[in-house]
Scaffold this motif. Structure first.
Motif, mmCIF file in Angstrom:
data_model
loop_
_atom_site.group_PDB
_atom_site.id
_atom_site.type_symbol
_atom_site.label_atom_id
_atom_site.label_comp_id
_atom_site.label_asym_id
_atom_site.label_seq_id
_atom_site.Cartn_x
_atom_site.Cartn_y
_atom_site.Cartn_z
ATOM 1 N N SER A 281 0.821 -1.219 0.000
ATOM 2 C CA SER A 281 0.000 0.000 0.000
ATOM 3 C C SER A 281 0.852 1.265 0.000
ATOM 4 O O SER A 281 0.600 2.200 -0.764
ATOM 5 C CB SER A 281 -0.956 0.011 1.198
ATOM 6 N N SER A 282 1.892 1.307 0.845
ATOM 7 C CA SER A 282 2.745 2.497 0.906
ATOM 8 C C SER A 282 3.535 2.678 -0.381
ATOM 9 O O SER A 282 3.631 3.790 -0.915
ATOM 10 C CB SER A 282 3.721 2.398 2.087
ATOM 11 N N ALA A 283 4.093 1.589 -0.892
ATOM 12 C CA ALA A 283 4.909 1.670 -2.109
ATOM 13 C C ALA A 283 4.078 2.151 -3.296
ATOM 14 O O ALA A 283 4.528 2.972 -4.097
ATOM 15 C CB ALA A 283 5.530 0.310 -2.410
ATOM 16 N N THR A 284 2.860 1.633 -3.404
ATOM 17 C CA THR A 284 1.967 2.038 -4.507
ATOM 18 C C THR A 284 1.686 3.534 -4.443
ATOM 19 O O THR A 284 1.712 4.236 -5.463
ATOM 20 C CB THR A 284 0.632 1.257 -4.428
ATOM 21 N N LEU A 285 1.455 4.021 -3.222
ATOM 22 C CA LEU A 285 1.172 5.444 -3.034
ATOM 23 C C LEU A 285 2.383 6.302 -3.399
ATOM 24 O O LEU A 285 2.262 7.320 -4.077
ATOM 25 C CB LEU A 285 0.768 5.678 -1.566
ATOM 26 N N TRP A 286 3.562 5.879 -2.948
ATOM 27 C CA TRP A 286 4.793 6.609 -3.260
ATOM 28 C C TRP A 286 5.015 6.695 -4.766
ATOM 29 O O TRP A 286 5.389 7.732 -5.296
ATOM 30 C CB TRP A 286 6.000 5.928 -2.614
ATOM 31 N N ARG A 287 4.771 5.573 -5.462
ATOM 32 C CA ARG A 287 5.064 5.526 -6.905
ATOM 33 C C ARG A 287 4.107 6.375 -7.734
ATOM 34 O O ARG A 287 4.502 6.962 -8.733
ATOM 35 C CB ARG A 287 5.030 4.070 -7.400
ATOM 36 N N ALA A 310 14.747 10.092 1.515
ATOM 37 C CA ALA A 310 15.539 8.940 1.048
ATOM 38 C C ALA A 310 14.618 7.793 0.625
ATOM 39 O O ALA A 310 14.880 7.109 -0.370
ATOM 40 C CB ALA A 310 16.487 8.483 2.161
ATOM 41 N N VAL A 311 13.529 7.595 1.373
ATOM 42 C CA VAL A 311 12.545 6.550 1.036
ATOM 43 C C VAL A 311 11.935 6.841 -0.336
ATOM 44 O O VAL A 311 11.785 5.933 -1.163
ATOM 45 C CB VAL A 311 11.435 6.469 2.117
ATOM 46 N N ALA A 312 11.612 8.101 -0.598
ATOM 47 C CA ALA A 312 11.019 8.483 -1.888
ATOM 48 C C ALA A 312 11.945 8.112 -3.039
ATOM 49 O O ALA A 312 11.514 7.528 -4.046
ATOM 50 C CB ALA A 312 10.722 9.981 -1.911
ATOM 51 N N ARG A 313 13.234 8.414 -2.897
ATOM 52 C CA ARG A 313 14.196 8.086 -3.966
ATOM 53 C C ARG A 313 14.335 6.575 -4.141
ATOM 54 O O ARG A 313 14.420 6.068 -5.262
ATOM 55 C CB ARG A 313 15.556 8.722 -3.662
ATOM 56 N N HIS A 314 14.351 5.872 -3.007
ATOM 57 C CA HIS A 314 14.527 4.417 -3.055
ATOM 58 C C HIS A 314 13.325 3.724 -3.707
ATOM 59 O O HIS A 314 13.491 2.900 -4.620
ATOM 60 C CB HIS A 314 14.725 3.879 -1.629
#
Length: 618
Positions: A281-287, A310-314
Motif C-alpha cells: 500500500s505504501s509503495a503504490t502510493l509513493w510511486r 531517502a525513502v522516496a528516492r529508493h
C-alpha cells in the motif's frame, strides 16, 4: 484563478450505446482536454482533444444530463441523449472541473432562445458553415441569471459518475437540455469557487508551474484556505495532501504524513525504513504520487524529513530530490515546533539535509484575515517573534479585567496540557443540574473509531446538559456566524437534539453532520455526530486553525516556543480575549527559527529582483 475557464484536462472515457443501452463503441483517454466551442450558428459543442491519440471528438450540447455528485473528487459524467453517448471524466483538478461545469450551465441557461433563432437562421439563410471557435467568456448578466436560477432549491438527486451506476438510473427526459436545479445549485455552493488574493495567486501560479515551494505566514493569513485551493487545482489521483497532525490533515481533507510515508515514527535505520515503505500500500502510493503537500511543516522533525526523502528516492528508483515528486510545504515555524524525544532534541525541518535540495522557492503570506484590528495584529506580529514591549505587556495585562461573556457564553480556557482540558470540562459538566443527553457518533467503520478520535476534533461520545458550554466544530452558516470555533451554550433540548444559543444571539438546532477521513489506501471513513464539543476548556494544540470569539488563557504552564503565540492568535480581537497573570517570560521564539526567517526574508527580496517566470529544472 480564472473563473471563466472553458476547458478542463483530465482522464476521459467515451461510451456510445445503441437503443437497447448496450455499448457499441468505447474510447479511453488517459489525458484529454475538453473545451466549449460554438459554430457560426451559435450552437455549443464540447470538443474532446486526446493528447496522445491525437484525436478530436465533438458532441453537441443539446439534450444533456450532467451528474456532478463526485465533482469534489475530480469526477463527473455528461450524458448526450441525442448522440447516445456518455462522457465519464476522472482525475480532473476540482477547480477546473467545477468552473467547466459551471460554464456549461451558464451558457446553456442563456442558450434556449438563441438555439431557436439559430435553427430559424439555418433554414432561412444561405449562410455557409464556417467552422468552430472557442465560446466567449460569460458576461456578468449571464452569470447572475444562471446563479439565480441555480440557487432555486430542488430536492432532485444526482447520480454517481460511474458507468455501472449511470446504467441503473431511470431514463432521463429526452428533451432535457440543462442541468437539474439541484445539480447546478451544488456548483454555486461549493467552496472552491471562492476567490484567491493576489499574493495567494502568486503561490498558486508557482505550484501550477511545477515548482517545489514552501510558503509561510502568520496565524490567520489563509494558509489552509490556500492549500485547499492548491489541492483543488491539481489532479486528485496523483496529488497526496498530508499534514503533520491529524487535526491539520482533516482541515485540508488529507491524511497524516506518517500514514502516507509508511515508516512508522521513522525511528528505524534507513534499510529498515526502506523495507517498511516497500509494503504494497505504501509503495503504490509513493510511486503514483506526483504532487506531495505537507501542512504544519513546523511540527515535522528534520531527521524524519530526511528519512522520507531517502525513502522516496529508493521506492521510486529516482535519484532526483524526493524521487522527482513536486513538494508543496506550508507552515509557520514560529508556531508549534516538532516534539522532542526523551533522549534526543528534535530539529526543525529547515535544518534537515534535504531542505535546501528540495525547496527552491519561498513565499510569505502577509495579509491577516482572522483579526481586523491593526493594533492587535501588530501585537501578535511582535509576540510571534518573541518580542514583548512594555506597551504590549500593559495591553495584554489589561485584558484580565475584561468582561467578554454575553448571552450566557463563558470564555473558553485555552490550556497547554490535554489532561487539564479534560478535567475542567468534566468537572464543569458534573456541576450542572438536570438530565444529561448522550450522543454516540455513527462511524462507518467501528475498527477506525480510535483513529477517528485522534484525527477529528468531533468526539465519538458527546454528553450534554442544559447550560453546557459548547463550541461549533463545522461551518454551518458562515454569513450568520455559525462557523467552526463559534462559542455557544445549550439552552434546551427539542426532539432529542440540543438547541444552542451562540454569542451572536443566533439559535441553532443541532443536527447530525458528517466528517470524512481519508486513509492511506484511498478509502473514506465517515463519522456522523452532533457538531459540538464541550468548551469550558480547549487545548492549544487542538485549537490550531480555529478562530475563537470568546477565549481566556493563563500562559504560566506553556513549555514550548510559539505556544503563547498560537494561543493568543486564536482570538478574533482584543475585545474577545482575556489573558490572566501575563508576564514577559511566557513569550519566546526559538533562536534557530529567528535566524531562518532572517535568511528567508533576504531570499524573498532576491526573488522580487530576479523574476521566477522561466521554467527551471527541479
Amino acid at each position: 484563478m480564472d473563473q471563466d475557464n472553458c476547458s478542463v484536462t483530465c482522464s476521459v472515457v467515451i461510451e456510445w450505446t445503441n437503443s437497447q443501452g448496450s455499448i457499441v463503441k468505447k474510447t479511453n483517454h488517459r489525458s484529454a482536454t475538453l473545451r466549449l466551442i460554438r459554430n457560426n450558428f451559435r450552437e455549443i459543442y464540447i470538443e474532446i482533444r486526446a493528447e496522445k491519440a491525437n484525436t478530436i471528438t465533438k458532441l453537441s450540447l443539446i439534450s444533456i444530463s450532467v451528474f456532478n455528485k463526485f465533482m469534489t473528487e475530480g469526477k463527473a459524467s455528461i450524458k448526450f441523449k441525442k448522440e447516445n453517448c456518455t462522457l465519464f471524466l476522472s482525475n480532473a483538478p476540482t477547480s477546473q472541473l467545477i468552473n467547466f461545469l459551471k460554464m456549461i450551465y451558464i451558457k446553456i441557461s442563456d442558450q434556449e432562445d438563441k438555439v431557436k433563432n439559430s435553427l430559424k437562421e439555418k433554414l432561412l439563410s444561405n449562410k455557409p458553415f464556417v467552422g468552430y471557435q472557442e465560446i466567449s467568456p460569460a458576461t456578468s448578466t449571464e452569470k447572475n441569471r444562471a446563479k439565480e436560477k441555480a440557487l432555486v432549491v430542488s430536492r432532485a438527486t444526482t447520480t454517481t459518475p460511474s458507468p455501472s451506476a449511470v446504467k441503473k438510473r431511470k431514463r432521463i427526459d429526452e428533451n432535457e437540455n440543462k442541468l437539474k436545479p439541484s445539480t447546478a445549485k451544488k456548483l454555486y455552493e461549493n467552496p472552491t469557487i471562492e476567490q484567491v488574493s493576489e499574493e495567494q495567486n502568486r503561490i498558486l501560479d508557482a505550484v501550477l508551474r511545477g515548482k517545489n515551494i514552501f510558503f509561510t505566514g502568520s496565524a490567520g493569513t489563509g494558509k489552509s484556505f490556500l492549500l485547499r485551493k492548491i489541492i483543488a487545482a491539481l489532479p486528485p489521483d496523483v496529488t497526496i495532501a498530508t499534514a503533520s497532525t491529524g487535526v491539520a490533515a482533516c482541515h485540508i481533507g488529507g491524511i497524516t504524513l506518517h500514514q502516507f510515508a509508511g515508516i512508522g515514527l521513522g525511528t528505524a535505520n534507513s534499510e529498515r525504513c526502506f523495507e517498511m515503505a516497500s509494503r504494497s500500500s505504501s509503495a503504490t502510493l509513493w510511486r503514483k504520487t506526483k504532487h506531495l503537500i505537507i501542512d504544519e511543516i513546523s511540527m515535522v522533525d528534520g531527521d524524519y524529513f530526511d528519512k522520507i526523502e531517502a525513502v522516496a528516492r529508493h521506492i521510486r528508483k529516482n535519484e532526483r530530490p524526493f524521487g522527482g515528486i513536486q513538494l508543496i510545504l506550508c507552515g509557520d515555524f514560529f508556531q508549534l515546533p516538532p516534539v522532542s524525544k526523551k533522549d534526543k532534541k528534535a530539529k526543525f525541518c529547515f535544518q534537515s539535509n534535504a531542505w535546501t535540495k528540495c525547496i527552491h522557492f519561498n513565499y510569505e503570506l502577509q495579509t491577516v484575515y482572522r483579526q481586523k484590528d491593526p493594533e492587535f495584529i501588530k501585537i501578535l506580529n511582535n509576540i510571534r517573534i518573541g518580542r514583548v514591549t512594555d506597551d504590549i505587556a500593559k495591553t495584554l495585562k489589561a485584558t484580565a479585567k475584561q468582561k467578554i461573556e454575553n448571552n450566557g457564553i463563558l470564555a473558553t480556557r485555552l490550556c497547554s496540557h490535554v489532561n487539564e482540558v479534560e478535567e475542567i470540562n468534566e468537572f464543569q459538566l458534573n456541576e450542572l443540574k438536570g438530565e444529561s443527553k448522550t450522543y454516540i457518533a455513527q462511524d462507518s467503520d467501528q475498527s477506525m473509531t480510535k483513529i477517528l478520535n485522534q484525527q477529528l476534533t468531533v468526539p465519538d461520545k458527546l454528553i450534554l446538559k442544559i447550560g453546557a458550554q459548547v463550541m461549533l466544530l463545522k461551518n454551518i452558516n458562515v454569513s450568520n456566524g455559525l462557523v467552526n470555533g463559534a462559542r455557544g451554550v445549550v439552552i434546551k433540548f427539542a426532539d432529542n437534539v440540543p438547541i444552542v444559543q451562540f454569542k451572536s444571539g443566533i439559535q441553532y438546532h443541532a443536527k447530525l453532520e458528517k466528517w470524512n477521513l481519508k486513509t492511506n489506501i484511498g478509502t473514506i471513513v465517515c463519522r456522523k455526530q452532533i457538531p459540538l464539543k464541550l468548551a469550558w476548556a480547549f487545548s492549544i494544540h487542538k485549537s490550531q486553525g480555529l478562530t475563537l470569539d470568546c477565549v481566556e488563557m493563563c500562559l504560566a504552564r506553556v513549555f514550548d516556543a510559539g505556544q503563547s503565540y498560537v494561543a493568543l492568535s486564536r482570538a478574533q480581537s482584543l475585545q474577545s480575549l482575556r489573558v490572566l497573570e501575563f508576564n514577559n517570560q511566557q513569550v519566546w521564539a526559538h533562536s534557530d527559527v529567528l535566524m531562518f526567517y532572517k535568511k528567508f526574508r533576504r531570499n524573498l527580496q532576491e526573488m522580487e529582483i530576479i523574476p521566477v517566470g522561466k521554467k527551471q529544472k527541479i
